[in-house]
Design a protein around this motif. Sequence first.
Motif, mmCIF file in Angstrom:
data_model
loop_
_atom_site.group_PDB
_atom_site.id
_atom_site.type_symbol
_atom_site.label_atom_id
_atom_site.label_comp_id
_atom_site.label_asym_id
_atom_site.label_seq_id
_atom_site.Cartn_x
_atom_site.Cartn_y
_atom_site.Cartn_z
ATOM 1 N N ALA A 85 -20.747 33.337 -30.512
ATOM 2 C CA ALA A 85 -19.424 33.532 -31.109
ATOM 3 C C ALA A 85 -18.623 34.519 -30.276
ATOM 4 O O ALA A 85 -19.156 35.505 -29.773
ATOM 5 C CB ALA A 85 -19.568 34.054 -32.526
ATOM 6 N N LEU A 86 -17.353 34.248 -30.136
ATOM 7 C CA LEU A 86 -16.481 35.115 -29.363
ATOM 8 C C LEU A 86 -15.166 35.276 -30.116
ATOM 9 O O LEU A 86 -14.581 34.298 -30.571
ATOM 10 C CB LEU A 86 -16.231 34.511 -27.978
ATOM 11 C CG LEU A 86 -15.451 35.338 -26.982
ATOM 12 C CD1 LEU A 86 -16.141 36.677 -26.710
ATOM 13 C CD2 LEU A 86 -15.296 34.571 -25.676
ATOM 14 N N TYR A 87 -14.727 36.530 -30.272
ATOM 15 C CA TYR A 87 -13.495 36.854 -30.973
ATOM 16 C C TYR A 87 -12.542 37.530 -30.000
ATOM 17 O O TYR A 87 -12.915 38.499 -29.344
ATOM 18 C CB TYR A 87 -13.754 37.791 -32.147
ATOM 19 C CG TYR A 87 -14.692 37.205 -33.161
ATOM 20 C CD1 TYR A 87 -14.210 36.406 -34.194
ATOM 21 C CD2 TYR A 87 -16.059 37.427 -33.081
ATOM 22 C CE1 TYR A 87 -15.079 35.852 -35.125
ATOM 23 C CE2 TYR A 87 -16.931 36.872 -34.000
ATOM 24 C CZ TYR A 87 -16.435 36.088 -35.022
ATOM 25 O OH TYR A 87 -17.284 35.539 -35.933
ATOM 26 N N GLY A 88 -11.329 37.027 -29.919
ATOM 27 C CA GLY A 88 -10.350 37.586 -29.001
ATOM 28 C C GLY A 88 -9.067 37.980 -29.693
ATOM 29 O O GLY A 88 -8.452 37.168 -30.379
ATOM 30 N N ALA A 89 -8.693 39.244 -29.531
ATOM 31 C CA ALA A 89 -7.390 39.727 -29.966
ATOM 32 C C ALA A 89 -6.516 39.747 -28.719
ATOM 33 O O ALA A 89 -6.827 40.443 -27.753
ATOM 34 C CB ALA A 89 -7.513 41.119 -30.570
ATOM 35 N N VAL A 90 -5.455 38.965 -28.727
ATOM 36 C CA VAL A 90 -4.613 38.813 -27.544
ATOM 37 C C VAL A 90 -3.251 39.443 -27.811
ATOM 38 O O VAL A 90 -2.535 39.020 -28.726
ATOM 39 C CB VAL A 90 -4.443 37.322 -27.174
ATOM 40 C CG1 VAL A 90 -3.563 37.166 -25.948
ATOM 41 C CG2 VAL A 90 -5.802 36.660 -26.971
ATOM 42 N N TYR A 116 -9.558 33.506 -32.156
ATOM 43 C CA TYR A 116 -8.592 34.422 -31.569
ATOM 44 C C TYR A 116 -7.409 34.609 -32.499
ATOM 45 O O TYR A 116 -7.157 33.802 -33.383
ATOM 46 C CB TYR A 116 -8.096 33.897 -30.217
ATOM 47 C CG TYR A 116 -7.251 32.657 -30.376
ATOM 48 C CD1 TYR A 116 -5.874 32.760 -30.509
ATOM 49 C CD2 TYR A 116 -7.832 31.400 -30.442
ATOM 50 C CE1 TYR A 116 -5.096 31.625 -30.700
ATOM 51 C CE2 TYR A 116 -7.062 30.275 -30.623
ATOM 52 C CZ TYR A 116 -5.695 30.397 -30.750
ATOM 53 O OH TYR A 116 -4.934 29.277 -30.946
ATOM 54 N N ARG A 117 -6.704 35.682 -32.287
ATOM 55 C CA ARG A 117 -5.435 35.949 -32.953
ATOM 56 C C ARG A 117 -4.478 36.504 -31.912
ATOM 57 O O ARG A 117 -4.885 37.225 -31.008
ATOM 58 C CB ARG A 117 -5.583 36.983 -34.067
ATOM 59 C CG ARG A 117 -6.462 36.602 -35.240
ATOM 60 C CD ARG A 117 -5.864 35.715 -36.280
ATOM 61 N NE ARG A 117 -4.974 36.154 -37.305
ATOM 62 C CZ ARG A 117 -5.211 36.993 -38.276
ATOM 63 N NH1 ARG A 117 -6.323 37.665 -38.364
ATOM 64 N NH2 ARG A 117 -4.305 37.220 -39.193
ATOM 65 N N LEU A 118 -3.225 36.181 -32.058
ATOM 66 C CA LEU A 118 -2.186 36.676 -31.166
ATOM 67 C C LEU A 118 -1.439 37.819 -31.851
ATOM 68 O O LEU A 118 -1.128 37.729 -33.039
ATOM 69 C CB LEU A 118 -1.214 35.561 -30.804
ATOM 70 C CG LEU A 118 -1.818 34.309 -30.166
ATOM 71 C CD1 LEU A 118 -0.735 33.259 -29.922
ATOM 72 C CD2 LEU A 118 -2.537 34.647 -28.886
ATOM 73 N N PHE A 119 -1.152 38.870 -31.084
ATOM 74 C CA PHE A 119 -0.496 40.054 -31.627
ATOM 75 C C PHE A 119 0.632 40.501 -30.709
ATOM 76 O O PHE A 119 0.556 40.344 -29.490
ATOM 77 C CB PHE A 119 -1.511 41.204 -31.775
ATOM 78 C CG PHE A 119 -2.627 40.901 -32.711
ATOM 79 C CD1 PHE A 119 -2.518 41.148 -34.066
ATOM 80 C CD2 PHE A 119 -3.812 40.344 -32.234
ATOM 81 C CE1 PHE A 119 -3.555 40.844 -34.937
ATOM 82 C CE2 PHE A 119 -4.859 40.048 -33.095
ATOM 83 C CZ PHE A 119 -4.737 40.297 -34.448
#
Length: 133
Positions: A85-90, A116-119
Amino acid sequence: MRLYFENPVGRLMEHPDGYALVQYNAGSRDFTSFQAFLTHTHQLLRRHGWHKLLADQRAMLPFTEQERHWLGNEWLTRSTGDGYALYGAVVVPGNEYARQTLNLVMAEVQQSPYTYRLFEGEEEAVSWLRDLP
């Protein structure tokens, strides 16, 4: 934070909260340096058994077609292989065209185990990462 790797593409930091901080530089980049940068990102995550990264793309130029293809078809497949599993905050780029190419990459990875989520800002991105298991 400790510097793990750096090249013309950006800096890769080991964050003490247990995630990789991926900071993209402004300016053009060559494909070989791009591959090296993300390969080191993969190695850092696996070395520590980390599942989170914060990708700060605010200064970044748009992804090229070659980068988009490699990122979605090679790097992400390898980085999320074996159910990893890989989680990315971009943190999204300021350049509108760069945002568009980022959206193309994200659309291509919808079916992968990459969450992922975009911020717009780093604070919200860090908060989201901290709330993850």
